[in-house]
Design a protein around this motif. Sequence first.
Motif, PDB file in Angstrom:
ATOM      1  N   ARG A 128      12.964  30.564  38.288  1.00  0.00           N
ATOM      2  CA  ARG A 128      14.097  30.458  39.464  1.00  0.00           C
ATOM      3  C   ARG A 128      13.537  29.846  40.826  1.00  0.00           C
ATOM      4  O   ARG A 128      14.021  29.970  41.813  1.00  0.00           O
ATOM      5  CB  ARG A 128      14.301  32.058  39.906  1.00  0.00           C
ATOM      6  CG  ARG A 128      15.422  32.575  38.547  1.00  0.00           C
ATOM      7  CD  ARG A 128      15.990  33.709  38.984  1.00  0.00           C
ATOM      8  NE  ARG A 128      16.813  34.366  37.847  1.00  0.00           N
ATOM      9  CZ  ARG A 128      17.049  35.606  37.464  1.00  0.00           C
ATOM     10  NH1 ARG A 128      16.398  36.365  38.138  1.00  0.00           N
ATOM     11  NH2 ARG A 128      17.656  35.720  36.521  1.00  0.00           N
ATOM     12  N   GLN A 129      12.225  29.415  40.896  1.00  0.00           N
ATOM     13  CA  GLN A 129      11.575  28.770  41.785  1.00  0.00           C
ATOM     14  C   GLN A 129      11.453  29.489  43.172  1.00  0.00           C
ATOM     15  O   GLN A 129      12.070  28.995  44.092  1.00  0.00           O
ATOM     16  CB  GLN A 129      12.266  27.205  41.944  1.00  0.00           C
ATOM     17  CG  GLN A 129      12.292  26.233  40.707  1.00  0.00           C
ATOM     18  CD  GLN A 129      13.157  25.161  40.945  1.00  0.00           C
ATOM     19  OE1 GLN A 129      13.681  24.773  41.870  1.00  0.00           O
ATOM     20  NE2 GLN A 129      12.750  24.408  40.052  1.00  0.00           N
ATOM     21  N   PHE A 130      11.041  30.661  42.920  1.00  0.00           N
ATOM     22  CA  PHE A 130      10.763  31.188  44.076  1.00  0.00           C
ATOM     23  C   PHE A 130       9.986  30.694  45.161  1.00  0.00           C
ATOM     24  O   PHE A 130       8.969  30.023  44.821  1.00  0.00           O
ATOM     25  CB  PHE A 130      10.042  32.663  43.723  1.00  0.00           C
ATOM     26  CG  PHE A 130      10.766  33.877  42.967  1.00  0.00           C
ATOM     27  CD1 PHE A 130      12.077  33.477  42.671  1.00  0.00           C
ATOM     28  CD2 PHE A 130      10.135  35.006  42.588  1.00  0.00           C
ATOM     29  CE1 PHE A 130      12.699  34.298  41.765  1.00  0.00           C
ATOM     30  CE2 PHE A 130      10.824  35.853  41.837  1.00  0.00           C
ATOM     31  CZ  PHE A 130      12.100  35.608  41.433  1.00  0.00           C
ATOM     32  N   ALA A 145      10.026  37.035  49.947  1.00  0.00           N
ATOM     33  CA  ALA A 145      11.263  37.946  49.933  1.00  0.00           C
ATOM     34  C   ALA A 145      12.109  37.698  48.455  1.00  0.00           C
ATOM     35  O   ALA A 145      12.563  38.607  47.875  1.00  0.00           O
ATOM     36  CB  ALA A 145      12.111  37.449  51.076  1.00  0.00           C
ATOM     37  N   ALA A 146      11.750  36.352  47.804  1.00  0.00           N
ATOM     38  CA  ALA A 146      12.176  36.248  46.614  1.00  0.00           C
ATOM     39  C   ALA A 146      11.665  37.135  45.376  1.00  0.00           C
ATOM     40  O   ALA A 146      12.458  37.760  44.704  1.00  0.00           O
ATOM     41  CB  ALA A 146      12.226  34.628  46.235  1.00  0.00           C
ATOM     42  N   PHE A 147      10.421  37.287  45.571  1.00  0.00           N
ATOM     43  CA  PHE A 147       9.800  38.333  44.634  1.00  0.00           C
ATOM     44  C   PHE A 147      10.455  39.705  45.059  1.00  0.00           C
ATOM     45  O   PHE A 147      10.836  40.416  43.952  1.00  0.00           O
ATOM     46  CB  PHE A 147       8.384  38.159  44.642  1.00  0.00           C
ATOM     47  CG  PHE A 147       7.517  37.231  43.984  1.00  0.00           C
ATOM     48  CD1 PHE A 147       7.322  37.522  42.807  1.00  0.00           C
ATOM     49  CD2 PHE A 147       7.175  36.025  44.936  1.00  0.00           C
ATOM     50  CE1 PHE A 147       6.342  36.392  41.873  1.00  0.00           C
ATOM     51  CE2 PHE A 147       6.659  35.016  44.118  1.00  0.00           C
ATOM     52  CZ  PHE A 147       6.172  35.181  42.662  1.00  0.00           C
ATOM     53  N   ALA A 148      10.285  39.882  46.241  1.00  0.00           N
ATOM     54  CA  ALA A 148      10.824  41.550  46.360  1.00  0.00           C
ATOM     55  C   ALA A 148      12.407  41.784  45.961  1.00  0.00           C
ATOM     56  O   ALA A 148      12.470  42.793  45.433  1.00  0.00           O
ATOM     57  CB  ALA A 148      10.507  41.702  47.921  1.00  0.00           C
ATOM     58  N   GLU A 149      13.246  40.774  45.947  1.00  0.00           N
ATOM     59  CA  GLU A 149      14.564  40.768  45.849  1.00  0.00           C
ATOM     60  C   GLU A 149      14.565  41.074  44.195  1.00  0.00           C
ATOM     61  O   GLU A 149      15.536  41.837  43.714  1.00  0.00           O
ATOM     62  CB  GLU A 149      15.415  39.551  46.306  1.00  0.00           C
ATOM     63  CG  GLU A 149      16.732  39.934  45.874  1.00  0.00           C
ATOM     64  CD  GLU A 149      17.495  40.892  46.266  1.00  0.00           C
ATOM     65  OE1 GLU A 149      18.783  41.304  45.585  1.00  0.00           O
ATOM     66  OE2 GLU A 149      17.060  41.667  47.104  1.00  0.00           O
ATOM     67  N   GLU A 150      13.824  40.289  43.620  1.00  0.00           N
ATOM     68  CA  GLU A 150      13.879  40.180  42.042  1.00  0.00           C
ATOM     69  C   GLU A 150      13.325  41.795  41.754  1.00  0.00           C
ATOM     70  O   GLU A 150      14.023  42.283  40.657  1.00  0.00           O
ATOM     71  CB  GLU A 150      12.970  39.094  41.271  1.00  0.00           C
ATOM     72  CG  GLU A 150      13.035  39.106  40.004  1.00  0.00           C
ATOM     73  CD  GLU A 150      14.245  38.380  39.474  1.00  0.00           C
ATOM     74  OE1 GLU A 150      14.958  38.767  38.356  1.00  0.00           O
ATOM     75  OE2 GLU A 150      14.977  37.647  40.160  1.00  0.00           O
ATOM     76  N   ILE A 151      12.206  42.153  42.194  1.00  0.00           N
ATOM     77  CA  ILE A 151      11.632  43.443  41.985  1.00  0.00           C
ATOM     78  C   ILE A 151      12.804  44.353  42.168  1.00  0.00           C
ATOM     79  O   ILE A 151      13.126  45.390  41.452  1.00  0.00           O
ATOM     80  CB  ILE A 151      10.323  43.708  42.435  1.00  0.00           C
ATOM     81  CG1 ILE A 151       9.491  42.658  41.967  1.00  0.00           C
ATOM     82  CG2 ILE A 151       9.938  45.079  42.390  1.00  0.00           C
ATOM     83  CD1 ILE A 151       7.975  42.778  42.522  1.00  0.00           C
ATOM     84  N   ARG A 152      13.517  44.588  43.267  1.00  0.00           N
ATOM     85  CA  ARG A 152      14.245  45.507  43.681  1.00  0.00           C
ATOM     86  C   ARG A 152      15.343  45.458  42.558  1.00  0.00           C
ATOM     87  O   ARG A 152      15.897  46.460  42.218  1.00  0.00           O
ATOM     88  CB  ARG A 152      15.148  44.983  45.105  1.00  0.00           C
ATOM     89  CG  ARG A 152      15.904  46.346  45.675  1.00  0.00           C
ATOM     90  CD  ARG A 152      16.918  45.734  46.662  1.00  0.00           C
ATOM     91  NE  ARG A 152      17.901  44.746  46.558  1.00  0.00           N
ATOM     92  CZ  ARG A 152      18.764  44.681  45.500  1.00  0.00           C
ATOM     93  NH1 ARG A 152      19.319  45.769  45.105  1.00  0.00           N
ATOM     94  NH2 ARG A 152      19.531  43.668  45.490  1.00  0.00           N
ATOM     95  N   GLN A 153      15.954  44.249  42.422  1.00  0.00           N
ATOM     96  CA  GLN A 153      16.955  44.335  41.178  1.00  0.00           C
ATOM     97  C   GLN A 153      16.788  44.828  39.925  1.00  0.00           C
ATOM     98  O   GLN A 153      17.454  45.309  39.211  1.00  0.00           O
ATOM     99  CB  GLN A 153      17.533  42.759  41.070  1.00  0.00           C
ATOM    100  CG  GLN A 153      18.411  42.030  42.155  1.00  0.00           C
ATOM    101  CD  GLN A 153      18.888  40.818  41.897  1.00  0.00           C
ATOM    102  OE1 GLN A 153      18.544  40.059  41.042  1.00  0.00           O
ATOM    103  NE2 GLN A 153      19.390  40.312  43.098  1.00  0.00           N
ATOM    104  N   GLY A 208      13.531  53.872  45.509  1.00  0.00           N
ATOM    105  CA  GLY A 208      12.748  53.102  46.220  1.00  0.00           C
ATOM    106  C   GLY A 208      11.364  52.521  45.378  1.00  0.00           C
ATOM    107  O   GLY A 208      10.745  51.881  45.899  1.00  0.00           O
ATOM    108  N   ALA A 209      11.367  53.290  44.448  1.00  0.00           N
ATOM    109  CA  ALA A 209      10.080  52.967  43.513  1.00  0.00           C
ATOM    110  C   ALA A 209      10.086  51.439  43.274  1.00  0.00           C
ATOM    111  O   ALA A 209       9.110  50.835  42.679  1.00  0.00           O
ATOM    112  CB  ALA A 209      10.004  53.889  42.308  1.00  0.00           C
ATOM    113  N   GLY A 210      11.319  50.885  43.201  1.00  0.00           N
ATOM    114  CA  GLY A 210      11.589  49.716  42.588  1.00  0.00           C
ATOM    115  C   GLY A 210      11.257  48.422  43.749  1.00  0.00           C
ATOM    116  O   GLY A 210      11.789  47.147  43.550  1.00  0.00           O
ATOM    117  N   GLN A 211      11.138  48.808  44.992  1.00  0.00           N
ATOM    118  CA  GLN A 211      10.906  47.930  46.045  1.00  0.00           C
ATOM    119  C   GLN A 211       9.501  47.758  46.332  1.00  0.00           C
ATOM    120  O   GLN A 211       8.666  48.357  46.270  1.00  0.00           O
ATOM    121  CB  GLN A 211      11.437  48.916  47.285  1.00  0.00           C
ATOM    122  CG  GLN A 211      13.131  49.208  47.195  1.00  0.00           C
ATOM    123  CD  GLN A 211      13.646  49.703  48.395  1.00  0.00           C
ATOM    124  OE1 GLN A 211      12.952  50.028  49.408  1.00  0.00           O
ATOM    125  NE2 GLN A 211      14.980  49.901  48.621  1.00  0.00           N
TER     126      GLN A 211
END
Length: 172
Positions: free
Chosen positions: A132-134, A138-146, A156-159
């Motif tokens: 996905r060409q992070f 912030a892109a990493f954080a969003e992917e981990i959050r999802q 919040g453990a997925g953040q």
Amino acid sequence: MRCPVCAHDDTRVIDSRLSNSGDTVRRRRECQSCQARFNTLERLALEPPRVAKRDGSHEAFNEDKLRRGLERALEKRPVDARMLEAMVADLCRKLSVMGVREIESRQIGEAVMDALIHVDEVAYVRYASVYRQFQDTAAFAEEIRQLGASRGETTGAGQLSLTLTVSDANDE
């Protein structure tokens, strides 16, 4: 089937047997013209579709390229070589039986990510970061959050929390 002795087109099957692995059929045949007997092996021939790349180019599907991508994502992760090979074989089989002549590279990438998410979440995020060409954390954080949200984590453990501490040696 053409007779290998006299090249006559009329042969009959005398006996058929599955191989031990079940992926080939061995047939004993007899020529109706010269009565010569011979064996044939019948194997399913599935061809993977061609790949339409993001840049508009097209190329033949490359199993080694798929394997290298998975190896990079799974590097230093607790996934053995047998699991890797099983993933490659399964993905190749799925592509071959789709019955299409061409597939977008995006669809292959999504299939790889679907496989990785069930095997190793760290490898999934690694692969997603390249696929996905992070561009930033912030892109990493969003992917981990999802990823955490898809597992039902609401605590919040997925953040991802990144903290950078800079100390100056002159402050002492």
